[in-house]
Scaffold this motif. Structure first.
Motif, PDB file in Angstrom:
ATOM      1  N   UNK A  11      60.990  57.607  31.691  1.00 60.80           N
ATOM      2  CA  UNK A  11      61.198  57.878  30.471  1.00 60.80           C
ATOM      3  C   UNK A  11      61.650  56.860  29.564  1.00 60.80           C
ATOM      4  N   UNK A  12      60.863  56.739  28.328  1.00 61.94           N
ATOM      5  CA  UNK A  12      61.273  55.434  27.529  1.00 61.94           C
ATOM      6  C   UNK A  12      61.902  55.989  25.978  1.00 61.94           C
ATOM      7  N   UNK A  71      52.017  49.997  42.358  1.00 63.82           N
ATOM      8  CA  UNK A  71      51.814  51.464  42.383  1.00 63.82           C
ATOM      9  C   UNK A  71      53.051  51.972  42.243  1.00 63.82           C
ATOM     10  N   UNK A  72      53.071  53.034  41.218  1.00 65.82           N
ATOM     11  CA  UNK A  72      54.217  53.678  40.824  1.00 65.82           C
ATOM     12  C   UNK A  72      54.134  54.998  41.173  1.00 65.82           C
ATOM     13  N   UNK A  73      54.966  55.826  41.954  1.00 66.44           N
ATOM     14  CA  UNK A  73      54.901  57.123  42.279  1.00 66.44           C
ATOM     15  C   UNK A  73      56.135  57.950  41.710  1.00 66.44           C
ATOM     16  N   UNK A  74      55.909  58.652  40.539  1.00 61.79           N
ATOM     17  CA  UNK A  74      56.901  59.391  39.872  1.00 61.79           C
ATOM     18  C   UNK A  74      56.913  61.070  40.572  1.00 61.79           C
ATOM     19  N   UNK A  75      58.025  61.347  41.056  1.00 54.01           N
ATOM     20  CA  UNK A  75      58.281  62.753  41.538  1.00 54.01           C
ATOM     21  C   UNK A  75      59.099  63.414  40.730  1.00 54.01           C
ATOM     22  N   UNK A  76      59.022  64.671  40.967  1.00 53.67           N
ATOM     23  CA  UNK A  76      60.104  65.747  40.044  1.00 53.67           C
ATOM     24  C   UNK A  76      61.451  65.466  40.826  1.00 53.67           C
ATOM     25  N   UNK A 115      53.760  45.493  44.881  1.00 57.92           N
ATOM     26  CA  UNK A 115      54.923  46.472  44.321  1.00 57.92           C
ATOM     27  C   UNK A 115      54.667  47.739  44.220  1.00 57.92           C
ATOM     28  N   UNK A 116      55.438  48.498  45.051  1.00 53.60           N
ATOM     29  CA  UNK A 116      55.611  49.960  45.491  1.00 53.60           C
ATOM     30  C   UNK A 116      56.553  50.347  45.083  1.00 53.60           C
ATOM     31  N   UNK A 117      56.834  51.455  43.978  1.00 54.81           N
ATOM     32  CA  UNK A 117      57.971  52.005  43.480  1.00 54.81           C
ATOM     33  C   UNK A 117      58.087  53.266  43.628  1.00 54.81           C
ATOM     34  N   UNK A 118      59.003  54.102  43.897  1.00 55.57           N
ATOM     35  CA  UNK A 118      59.260  55.463  43.777  1.00 55.57           C
ATOM     36  C   UNK A 118      60.364  56.070  42.965  1.00 55.57           C
ATOM     37  N   UNK A 119      59.985  56.619  41.814  1.00 58.01           N
ATOM     38  CA  UNK A 119      60.901  57.261  40.740  1.00 58.01           C
ATOM     39  C   UNK A 119      60.969  58.679  40.881  1.00 58.01           C
ATOM     40  N   UNK A 170      56.825  59.863  31.197  1.00 59.03           N
ATOM     41  CA  UNK A 170      55.656  59.953  32.135  1.00 59.03           C
ATOM     42  C   UNK A 170      55.805  61.042  32.957  1.00 59.03           C
ATOM     43  N   UNK A 171      54.741  61.761  33.056  1.00 58.16           N
ATOM     44  CA  UNK A 171      54.795  63.102  33.910  1.00 58.16           C
ATOM     45  C   UNK A 171      54.733  62.653  35.355  1.00 58.16           C
ATOM     46  N   UNK A 172      55.215  63.572  36.233  1.00 61.36           N
ATOM     47  CA  UNK A 172      55.166  63.181  37.836  1.00 61.36           C
ATOM     48  C   UNK A 172      53.838  63.112  38.206  1.00 61.36           C
ATOM     49  N   UNK A 173      53.490  62.139  39.101  1.00 66.25           N
ATOM     50  CA  UNK A 173      52.113  61.608  39.547  1.00 66.25           C
ATOM     51  C   UNK A 173      52.206  60.097  40.016  1.00 66.25           C
TER      52      UNK A 173
END
Length: 256
Positions: free
Chosen positions: A119-120, A150-155, A59-63, A127-130
């Motif tokens: 964001x909860x 794998x969760x990728x959080x971008x700005x 499971x790979x997620x981009x947020x 959660x900061x970008x990373x």
């Protein structure tokens, strides 16, 4: 004298008949033991197989920062008995499972929703970008599967894009691996200094490798990052992750 000779001959014949019979009995015993051993091994092999299957291997997620996303995980019972299933994860508040325990009838499939959030609000957590790495574990009395996450959080604004080419060879203790990274400047052709962060981490959050550097890029640049594998490296599933940081913008990429 004649009777004694006949008696001796009879005893000799009996002895010759007993010897082959003895070997036949031994052979039958050995065959029986072999059948029992094979039956035992077959029974153990059958016990090791599981009737619980899932439809995802990764499971790979981009947020984007502040975004949420729903994904689905299907859990199937391929056996002929009712199974009690328990799901868990190690990603904290970032991941919410619609159901954590349930029973599956033979042939039944349960669709579990996985809610990802950066964001909860109810917990006042952001959660900061990373890049965040973990897993969803499926159990029915014992662990039957573990799906990497794998969760990728971008700005909100991404100024640089990346892709990576990781060697297909298995990692070995003490070796150095060259990872090819291509970095694209989405703002133009002017040369800029970009902060790069690299990590190699397992699904339990243990870091195998971590390093930072500055890379100069105009329109695009390709370079090789050398990753040193320590001598205490343990076999398992690892994720290579890279982030590009510039003026409050964070872009991400990863490879499992």
């Amino acid at each position: 004298m004649v009777r004694k000779r006949e008696s001796a001959k009879e005893r000799t014949n009996v002895r010759y008949k007993i010897v082959p019979l003895f070997f036949v009995i031994i052979l039958l015993v050995l065959v029986l033991i072999g059948v029992l051993v094979l039956s035992k091994l077959s029974f153990v092999a059958d016990e090791s197989e599981t009737n619980i299957q899932v439809d995802q291997v990764l499971l790979k997620v981009l947020l984007n920062d502040g975004e949420s996303l729903l994904r689905e995980l299907r859990v199937m019972n391929t056996g002929d008995v009712v199974e009690s299933v328990v799901l868990s994860d190690n990603l904290g508040s970032m991941l919410a499972l619609s159901e954590e325990s349930f029973e599956l009838e033979p042939g039944q499939t349960k669709v579990v929703e996985l809610g990802f959030r950066s964001v909860i609000d109810e917990e006042n957590v952001e959660y900061s970008p990373g890049i965040y790495i973990g897993s969803v574990t499926v159990e029915n009395g014992e662990v039957v599967d573990s799906v990497p996450v794998v969760v990728e959080v971008e700005s909100p604004e991404v100024l640089f894009d990346m892709n990576i080419n990781f060697p297909d060879d298995d990692l070995e203790r003490g070796e150095e691996v060259g990872v090819v990274i291509r970095l694209y400047n989405l703002m133009g052709d002017d040369a800029m200094s970009i902060g790069m962060d690299y990590i190699v981490r397992d699904l339990d959050g243990n870091t195998l490798f971590s390093e930072s550097e500055t890379v100069v890029v105009d329109s695009q640049v390709s370079f090789t990052k050398t990753v040193s594998i320590p001598e205490n490296f343990n076999t398992g599933t690892y994720v290579f992750a890279a982030t590009a940081n510039y003026a409050g913008s964070t872009g991400t990429t990863s490879y499992l």
